[in-house]
Enzyme design. Structure first.
Site, mmCIF file in Angstrom:
data_model
loop_
_atom_site.group_PDB
_atom_site.id
_atom_site.type_symbol
_atom_site.label_atom_id
_atom_site.label_comp_id
_atom_site.label_asym_id
_atom_site.label_seq_id
_atom_site.Cartn_x
_atom_site.Cartn_y
_atom_site.Cartn_z
ATOM 1 C CG ASP A 218 -10.398 1.314 -4.520
ATOM 2 O OD1 ASP A 218 -10.455 2.632 -5.201
ATOM 3 O OD2 ASP A 218 -9.596 1.621 -3.776
ATOM 4 C CD GLN B 290 -10.400 10.378 -0.939
ATOM 5 O OE1 GLN B 290 -11.087 9.885 -1.737
ATOM 6 N NE2 GLN B 290 -9.468 9.713 -0.480
ATOM 7 C CE LYS C 117 0.044 -7.306 -7.468
ATOM 8 N NZ LYS C 117 0.906 -6.859 -6.306
ATOM 9 C CB THR C 118 4.159 -9.500 -14.427
ATOM 10 O OG1 THR C 118 5.637 -8.716 -13.226
ATOM 11 C CG2 THR C 118 4.492 -8.848 -15.445
ATOM 12 C CG HIS D 59 0.908 -0.495 -9.390
ATOM 13 N ND1 HIS D 59 -0.333 -0.325 -9.324
ATOM 14 C CD2 HIS D 59 1.018 -0.409 -8.101
ATOM 15 C CE1 HIS D 59 -0.947 -0.276 -8.754
ATOM 16 N NE2 HIS D 59 -0.140 -0.214 -6.994
ATOM 17 C CE LYS E 150 -4.480 -6.714 -7.525
ATOM 18 N NZ LYS E 150 -4.192 -7.304 -5.714
ATOM 19 N NE ARG F 266 -3.996 1.520 3.040
ATOM 20 C CZ ARG F 266 -3.402 1.460 1.824
ATOM 21 N NH1 ARG F 266 -2.023 1.460 1.533
ATOM 22 N NH2 ARG F 266 -4.251 0.921 1.024
ATOM 23 C CE LYS G 57 -3.590 -2.231 1.490
ATOM 24 N NZ LYS G 57 -2.843 -3.304 1.020
ATOM 25 C CG HIS H 198 -1.241 4.348 -8.566
ATOM 26 N ND1 HIS H 198 -0.305 3.199 -7.934
ATOM 27 C CD2 HIS H 198 -2.104 3.896 -7.733
ATOM 28 C CE1 HIS H 198 -0.341 2.903 -7.080
ATOM 29 N NE2 HIS H 198 -1.295 3.464 -6.559
#
Length: 418
Positions: free
Chosen positions: A193, A172, A233-234, A45, A230, A86, A82, A48
């Site tokens: 982040d 990572q 977002k819609t 989205h 934010k 997850r 988070k 990113h």
């Protein structure tokens, strides 16, 4: 103005591990650098986008981007941001997601030429490593106390974190180390982040190489909106890069509806327009905001980049048709995009009296009101005003045999399907 000065002017740099060191390296040589995304969905989205667009800016200045899709880390889950674990995805799902995301990334980068981008998947090296090798060759170099000090882990200690997610930062770090060894990768960039994960990679490189090893990290600030809501977002949810999830028309509309208070900042970070072009658009925002030149430029630039020129022109055509009400020249495919979220009614195969259709489709509350609406000129069919209360819809009222667009008043559209 050099690359780092340009990034600073655009407001793209948030943190650097060694500002002077990176500046010195970039002034002397072309480097390889990377940014990654985990395939937690089959599409990225717009949240990113910024790190990858920044990676592309480095490519435009002669450096080689390594575009990483996390087929391995996507199986684990980044604890960053988070409050709970997850849900683990299956290998098959992650691989399908990888395929979708790769396709989207290919629209952003140049893969040909001397500094052509290279697409990499960390499953190719992490997926082959056995647990003993991981613990001896990688885990031995990352201290537990060092990991506990990371914000992404520390914030989860009270609510709980599994060993699986606890080791994400090591995986990572292993990516950075692997790319350093195999692609001479000297820089990782990511969102703010990702600072903890990036510095873990630098720690691993430092401990597994000689003292004169040079690698760097750079993070990008979180994108925000001036009104505090934010970004990205819609009302209908996230703005996806996949045209099946968010149509090019919806994508274009998201950007063209950017507030005046945000548009110049977004032009700086999301487009490749020059300083002079952006400054001219900034002046337009201040002196002639009603023309919305800056918003149009933003929407056009980023829609063209992600969806291509043809989809951009289609989005502009739909936008103009909806604004003017002249929708009869839209194709069925364009109608599907532009009227995706408007009320619809399935009329079956039969042609029908307009009054009856207005009531059946709940466009008008009663036959009496429907007749008044028609007589007063408040009803259009495919952009054409109808004032005859006995009008019966015909085959030629169907666009490509599939749709009729009825508008009541200035804004109330209803899509009639056949």
């Amino acid at each position: 103005m050099d690359l780092l000065q340009d990034l600073t002017w655009r407001g793209i740099i948030y943190q650097q591990t060694d500002e002077e060191g990176l500046k010195d390296v970039l002034s002397k040589e072309s480097i390889s650098l990377y940014c990654g995304v985990d395939p937690t969905a089959d599409s990225m989205h717009i949240g990113h986008l910024l790190p990858f667009l920044t990676l592309r800016r480095f490519q435009q200045h002669g450096h080689r981007p390594l575009v990483l899709v996390g087929g391995a880390t996507g199986l684990i889950g980044d604890p960053s941001g988070k409050s709970e674990e997850r849900k683990l995805l299956t290998l098959e799902t992650v691989q399908d997601n990888v395929a979708g995301i790769k396709q989207q990334l290919e629209t952003i980068f140049e893969f040909e030429g001397e500094n052509g981008a290279i697409m990499v998947n960390n499953y190719d090296w992490a997926g082959k490593m056995d647990v003993v090798t991981f613990l001896r060759d990688i885990g031995k170099h990352i201290g537990v106390n060092y990991m506990l000090a990371k914000d992404t882990i520390a914030t989860r200690l009270e609510t709980g974190i599994s060993f699986t997610e606890f080791t994400y930062t090591i995986l990572q770090a292993m990516d950075f180390n692997h790319l350093y060894d195999h692609h001479n990768c000297k820089l990782q960039i990511g969102g703010s982040d990702q600072w903890g994960n990036i510095t873990s990679g630098l720690e691993l490189i430092r401990k597994t190489h000689t003292e004169d090893t040079k690698a760097f990290g750079l993070t990008i600030p979180l994108v925000t909106k001036s009104d505090g809501t934010k970004f990205g977002k819609t009302e209908s949810g996230a703005v996806w890069l996949d045209p099946e999830k968010t149509t090019p028309y919806e994508f274009y509309q998201f950007w063209i509806n950017t507030a005046d208070a945000d548009v110049v900042r977004y032009l700086k970070i999301f487009t490749f327009l020059s300083h002079e072009e952006i400054e001219q658009l900034e002046q337009s925002v201040q002196e002639e905001p009603h023309l919305r030149k800056a918003q149009k430029a933003l929407a056009e630039e980023i829609t063209r980049l992600i969806h291509g020129e043809e989809s951009l022109q289609q989005a502009i055509k739909i936008s103009q048709a909806l604004f003017s009400g002249d929708v009869k020249n839209l194709s069925a495919a364009e109608i599907k995009q532009g009227f995706k979220d408007v009320p619809s009614f399935d009329a079956g195969e039969e042609d029908g009296n307009l009054v009856d259709l207005l009531v059946a489709a709940k466009i008008s509350p009663s036959k009496r009101q429907a007749r008044e609406d028609i007589t007063n000129g408040a009803v259009t069919i495919n952009g054409e005003k109808i004032t005859d209360t006995s009008y019966v819809l015909q085959e030629n009222d169907r666009i490509e045999g599939q749709f009729t667009i009825i508008r009541r008043g200035k804004k109330k559209y209803t899509l009639i399907k056949y």
